[in-house]
Design a protein around this motif. Structure first.
Motif, short mmCIF file in Angstrom:
data_model
loop_
_atom_site.label_atom_id
_atom_site.label_comp_id
_atom_site.label_asym_id
_atom_site.label_seq_id
_atom_site.Cartn_x
_atom_site.Cartn_y
_atom_site.Cartn_z
N SER A 2 28.39 33.82 104.42
CA SER A 2 27.43 34.16 105.46
C SER A 2 26.34 33.10 105.55
O SER A 2 26.08 32.37 104.61
CB SER A 2 26.80 35.53 105.19
N THR A 3 25.76 33.00 106.72
CA THR A 3 24.61 32.12 106.94
C THR A 3 23.50 33.00 107.50
O THR A 3 23.66 34.20 107.66
CB THR A 3 24.95 31.00 107.94
N ASP A 4 22.37 32.39 107.85
CA ASP A 4 21.28 33.16 108.44
C ASP A 4 21.66 33.75 109.79
O ASP A 4 21.08 34.73 110.24
CB ASP A 4 20.03 32.30 108.60
N THR A 5 22.66 33.14 110.47
CA THR A 5 23.03 33.58 111.82
C THR A 5 24.38 34.28 111.88
O THR A 5 24.77 34.75 112.94
CB THR A 5 23.04 32.39 112.80
N THR A 6 25.09 34.34 110.76
CA THR A 6 26.39 35.02 110.74
C THR A 6 26.52 35.90 109.50
O THR A 6 25.79 35.73 108.52
CB THR A 6 27.57 34.02 110.73
N ALA A 7 27.45 36.82 109.57
CA ALA A 7 27.80 37.66 108.42
C ALA A 7 29.13 37.15 107.88
O ALA A 7 29.80 36.33 108.52
CB ALA A 7 27.92 39.11 108.85
N TRP A 39 37.12 43.37 121.79
CA TRP A 39 37.50 42.87 120.47
C TRP A 39 38.18 41.52 120.62
O TRP A 39 39.00 41.33 121.52
CB TRP A 39 38.46 43.83 119.78
N VAL A 40 37.86 40.59 119.73
CA VAL A 40 38.50 39.29 119.69
C VAL A 40 39.17 39.16 118.32
O VAL A 40 38.50 39.28 117.29
CB VAL A 40 37.47 38.14 119.88
N THR A 41 40.49 38.96 118.32
CA THR A 41 41.20 38.77 117.06
C THR A 41 40.92 37.36 116.55
O THR A 41 41.15 36.39 117.26
CB THR A 41 42.72 38.99 117.25
N LEU A 42 40.42 37.28 115.33
CA LEU A 42 40.03 35.98 114.76
C LEU A 42 41.14 35.38 113.90
O LEU A 42 41.13 34.18 113.64
CB LEU A 42 38.76 36.13 113.93
N GLY A 43 42.05 36.21 113.45
CA GLY A 43 43.13 35.72 112.59
C GLY A 43 43.40 36.72 111.49
O GLY A 43 42.93 37.85 111.53
N GLY A 44 44.16 36.28 110.52
CA GLY A 44 44.50 37.20 109.45
C GLY A 44 45.02 36.49 108.23
O GLY A 44 45.04 35.26 108.16
N SER A 45 45.46 37.29 107.29
CA SER A 45 45.97 36.78 106.03
C SER A 45 46.74 37.91 105.37
O SER A 45 47.05 38.91 106.01
CB SER A 45 44.79 36.32 105.16
N ALA A 46 47.02 37.76 104.09
CA ALA A 46 47.70 38.80 103.32
C ALA A 46 47.09 38.83 101.93
O ALA A 46 46.57 37.82 101.44
CB ALA A 46 49.20 38.54 103.24
N THR A 47 47.18 39.98 101.29
CA THR A 47 46.62 40.11 99.95
C THR A 47 47.47 39.36 98.93
O THR A 47 48.69 39.29 99.05
CB THR A 47 46.52 41.59 99.53
N ASP A 48 46.79 38.81 97.93
CA ASP A 48 47.48 38.08 96.87
C ASP A 48 47.86 39.03 95.73
O ASP A 48 47.72 40.26 95.87
CB ASP A 48 46.61 36.92 96.37
N ALA A 49 48.33 38.49 94.62
CA ALA A 49 48.78 39.31 93.49
C ALA A 49 47.66 40.17 92.91
O ALA A 49 47.92 41.19 92.28
CB ALA A 49 49.37 38.41 92.40
N ASP A 50 46.41 39.77 93.15
CA ASP A 50 45.26 40.55 92.68
C ASP A 50 44.76 41.53 93.74
O ASP A 50 43.71 42.14 93.58
CB ASP A 50 44.14 39.57 92.27
N GLY A 51 45.50 41.65 94.85
CA GLY A 51 45.12 42.55 95.93
C GLY A 51 43.99 42.03 96.79
O GLY A 51 43.47 42.74 97.65
N ARG A 52 43.63 40.78 96.60
CA ARG A 52 42.50 40.20 97.33
C ARG A 52 42.97 39.34 98.50
O ARG A 52 44.02 38.74 98.44
CB ARG A 52 41.62 39.36 96.39
N CYS A 53 42.14 39.31 99.50
CA CYS A 53 42.39 38.48 100.67
C CYS A 53 41.21 37.50 100.74
O CYS A 53 40.14 37.85 101.20
CB CYS A 53 42.46 39.35 101.90
N LEU A 56 40.03 35.11 104.78
CA LEU A 56 39.80 35.66 106.11
C LEU A 56 38.96 34.69 106.93
O LEU A 56 38.11 33.97 106.38
CB LEU A 56 39.08 37.01 106.02
N PRO A 57 39.18 34.64 108.25
CA PRO A 57 38.41 33.71 109.08
C PRO A 57 36.92 34.03 109.06
O PRO A 57 36.51 35.17 108.83
CB PRO A 57 38.98 33.94 110.49
N ALA A 58 36.12 33.02 109.34
CA ALA A 58 34.67 33.21 109.45
C ALA A 58 34.33 33.99 110.71
O ALA A 58 35.06 33.92 111.72
CB ALA A 58 33.99 31.84 109.48
N LEU A 59 33.26 34.74 110.66
CA LEU A 59 32.80 35.49 111.83
C LEU A 59 31.97 34.59 112.74
O LEU A 59 31.15 33.81 112.25
CB LEU A 59 31.95 36.68 111.40
N PRO A 60 32.16 34.71 114.04
CA PRO A 60 31.36 33.90 114.95
C PRO A 60 29.91 34.41 115.02
O PRO A 60 29.64 35.58 114.73
CB PRO A 60 32.05 34.05 116.30
#
Length: 129
Positions: A2-7, A39-53, A56-60
C-alpha cells in the motif's frame, strides 16, 4: 504494497476439513471506485503450497471496494478424486459452495489481509493482520 494513495490486499486459505493450507485454488481480484461503479477485474493468481497468494495485482488509485473470487469447486473436485483413490468407498459430494466471493471496503494507505477458512460445506472469512 500500500501507499498513501492506494490500499493493498493479500489472502491465504486454510482447508479446515484437513487442517492444512489449500493449494492450487484460483483467485481473481476485482476492484471498483465507488458503490455504484463497475467492477474491474485486475487479474488473479493461485494459492501456493502454503495456501498463500503472494502475487495479487496492485489496486489502482481511488479503489474503494475489492472483491476476491475463490474458485473452490476445482479444488474440492481434486481432493475428492484423491480420496476416491485412497478409499474407493468414501463418498463425498464435493463442494457445496463452488465459488466464494468476498467483497470488502478499503481505504488508501491500509493493507488488508483476508484469510479464508474453508471446508466442503462452509467457510469463514475475517480481516487478518
Amino acid at each position: 504494497m500500500s501507499t498513501d494513495t492506494t490500499a493493498s490486499v493479500s489472502t491465504h486459505i486454510l482447508d479446515t476439513s484437513i487442517g492444512r493450507p489449500a493449494e492450487g485454488v484460483a483467485i481473481t481480484l476485482a476492484a471498483r471506485s465507488g458503490f455504484d461503479a463497475q467492477w474491474v477485474t485486475l487479474g488473479g493468481s493461485a494459492t501456493d503450497a502454503d495456501g498463500r497468494c503472494k502475487d495479487l495485482p496492485a489496486l489502482p488509485e481511488g479503489t474503494t471496494h475489492v472483491r476476491l473470487d475463490f474458485e473452490t469447486e476445482a479444488y474440492f473436485a481434486k481432493k475428492q478424486a484423491e480420496a476416491q483413490q485412497d478409499a474407493p468407498r468414501v463418498r463425498d459430494s464435493g463442494a457445496f459452495f463452488p465459488e466464494v466471493a468476498i467483497t470488502f471496503a478499503v481505504k488508501p494507505g491500509e493493507h488488508y489481509h483476508v484469510p479464508l477458512l474453508l471446508n466442503p460445506f462452509g467457510y469463514s472469512v475475517y480481516r487478518g493482520s
